[in-house]
Design a protein around this motif. Sequence first.
Motif, PDB file in Angstrom:
ATOM      1  N   GLN A  68      29.545  35.561  47.385  1.00  0.00           N
ATOM      2  CA  GLN A  68      30.930  36.053  47.431  1.00  0.00           C
ATOM      3  C   GLN A  68      31.077  37.174  48.463  1.00  0.00           C
ATOM      4  OE1 GLN A  68      32.973  33.867  46.130  1.00  0.00           O
ATOM      5  NE2 GLN A  68      33.911  35.058  44.490  1.00  0.00           N
ATOM      6  N   HIS A  69      30.042  37.999  48.577  1.00  0.00           N
ATOM      7  CA  HIS A  69      30.063  39.152  49.484  1.00  0.00           C
ATOM      8  C   HIS A  69      30.030  38.727  50.961  1.00  0.00           C
ATOM      9  CE1 HIS A  69      29.142  43.083  51.166  1.00  0.00           C
ATOM     10  NE2 HIS A  69      27.974  42.658  51.609  1.00  0.00           N
ATOM     11  N   THR A  72      33.768  33.919  53.146  1.00  0.00           N
ATOM     12  CA  THR A  72      35.220  34.132  53.056  1.00  0.00           C
ATOM     13  C   THR A  72      35.873  33.330  51.938  1.00  0.00           C
ATOM     14  OG1 THR A  72      35.624  32.357  54.664  1.00  0.00           O
ATOM     15  CG2 THR A  72      35.432  34.603  55.530  1.00  0.00           C
ATOM     16  N   ASP A  74      35.928  31.240  48.087  1.00  0.00           N
ATOM     17  CA  ASP A  74      35.682  31.766  46.737  1.00  0.00           C
ATOM     18  C   ASP A  74      34.826  30.810  45.907  1.00  0.00           C
ATOM     19  OD1 ASP A  74      35.735  32.977  44.285  1.00  0.00           O
ATOM     20  OD2 ASP A  74      37.912  33.210  44.184  1.00  0.00           O
ATOM     21  N   LYS A 257      40.262  37.643  46.863  1.00  0.00           N
ATOM     22  CA  LYS A 257      38.943  38.012  46.340  1.00  0.00           C
ATOM     23  C   LYS A 257      38.792  39.529  46.368  1.00  0.00           C
ATOM     24  CE  LYS A 257      35.174  36.220  48.121  1.00  0.00           C
ATOM     25  NZ  LYS A 257      34.218  35.462  48.943  1.00  0.00           N
ATOM     26  N   PHE A 260      34.871  40.914  50.545  1.00  0.00           N
ATOM     27  CA  PHE A 260      33.853  40.219  51.331  1.00  0.00           C
ATOM     28  C   PHE A 260      33.792  40.900  52.689  1.00  0.00           C
ATOM     29  CE2 PHE A 260      37.745  37.618  51.902  1.00  0.00           C
ATOM     30  CZ  PHE A 260      37.875  37.595  53.292  1.00  0.00           C
ATOM     31  N   LYS A 263      36.869  41.370  55.212  1.00  0.00           N
ATOM     32  CA  LYS A 263      38.164  41.136  54.533  1.00  0.00           C
ATOM     33  C   LYS A 263      39.255  42.081  55.047  1.00  0.00           C
ATOM     34  CE  LYS A 263      40.599  41.573  50.145  1.00  0.00           C
ATOM     35  NZ  LYS A 263      40.561  41.821  48.708  1.00  0.00           N
TER      36      LYS A 263
END
Length: 359
Positions: A68-69, A72, A74, A257, A260, A263
């Motif tokens: 997730q980190h 891009t 989910d 989210k 990330f 982001k």
Amino acid sequence: MENKRTCLYDKHVKQGALISPFGGFDMPIQYSTIIDEHQAVRTDCGVFDVSHMGEVTVKGADAERYVQHIFTNDVSKIDAGQILYGMMLYDNGGTVDDLLVYKMAENDFLLVINAANIDKDWEWMQKQSEGFNIELLNRSEDYGQIAVQGPNAETVVEEVLGIACKELTFYTVKTIGDVIVSRTGYTGEDGFEIYASHNYICDCWDKLMESGRCKPCGLGCRDTLRFEVGLPLYGDELSADISPVMAGLSMFCKLDKEEFVGKNALVDQKTNGVAQKLVGIELEGKAIPRHGYTVLKDGEPVGEVTTGYHSISTDKSVCMALVKAEYGKLGTPLEVQIRKKTFPGVVVKKRFYDKHYKK
């Protein structure tokens, strides 16, 4: 430094393939002609050696949190056996790579990355892994991979290779022992990817060639096929300088989210706009726009071509180009400079071909 070779290299040479460097590998560009191979995939079945692609596995208690980190899209929204497309980004929103993430099981992921980016991606992923309880492995040397593509791909995989694949829907994956089988494709056609040991992949290639039911295809037509359906190639339509927002790929970036890498930069680009955007351009006549050619508006440079061809499936001269955002609206007249002449064109959708296309 010498180029690497895939496990199928000797077979390509024996089959008379034109070999050329690509992404640090000596790869087959074509066996017969790019047009023949392109049409085989559009109408029947073709097989590609894609063993040059990179594979990284992420496992452990924090595997999902880590993916997730760095990704891009989910992965918390998908089940085991599903696949997502998306990007890894730098803090400024530029693209590290575009990739597929396979959710093999709970906290068990396979990341499939571009051949030319393996070393750079691996270094970047390791840096990002600090503080996460994961086992991160670069498995790129362990796997061979073939892609069987085209309207008859399912029948060929089932009957020639004896691999049950009918139950796989688009963007899903399963394992059969040590073999990974997925249904994604990079051609705009139905298609399957088979990841396995080098010996198993060589055996699959031999069976497919002996069957006479699919044509060996090189990276030449892989490019013409992906381009016609508007799929990006890293280094052309995405790069450290081209963000997913600029490339028109925001749908693969889930800004809702929690976080990330990159982001904040994308949120800023979505809010305030971007200076350049990727567009499709259809030219009059048959002149071929190539990568790097200048795009003009009323004689003034406003961008450049990222990929261009005389499209095999539509018989039109088309290109994708990165242009000043104000000239990115559909229907905008532009010109492309090809050698010493300029040719008029118009901004169109980047997907130049779909299955319902009629010449």
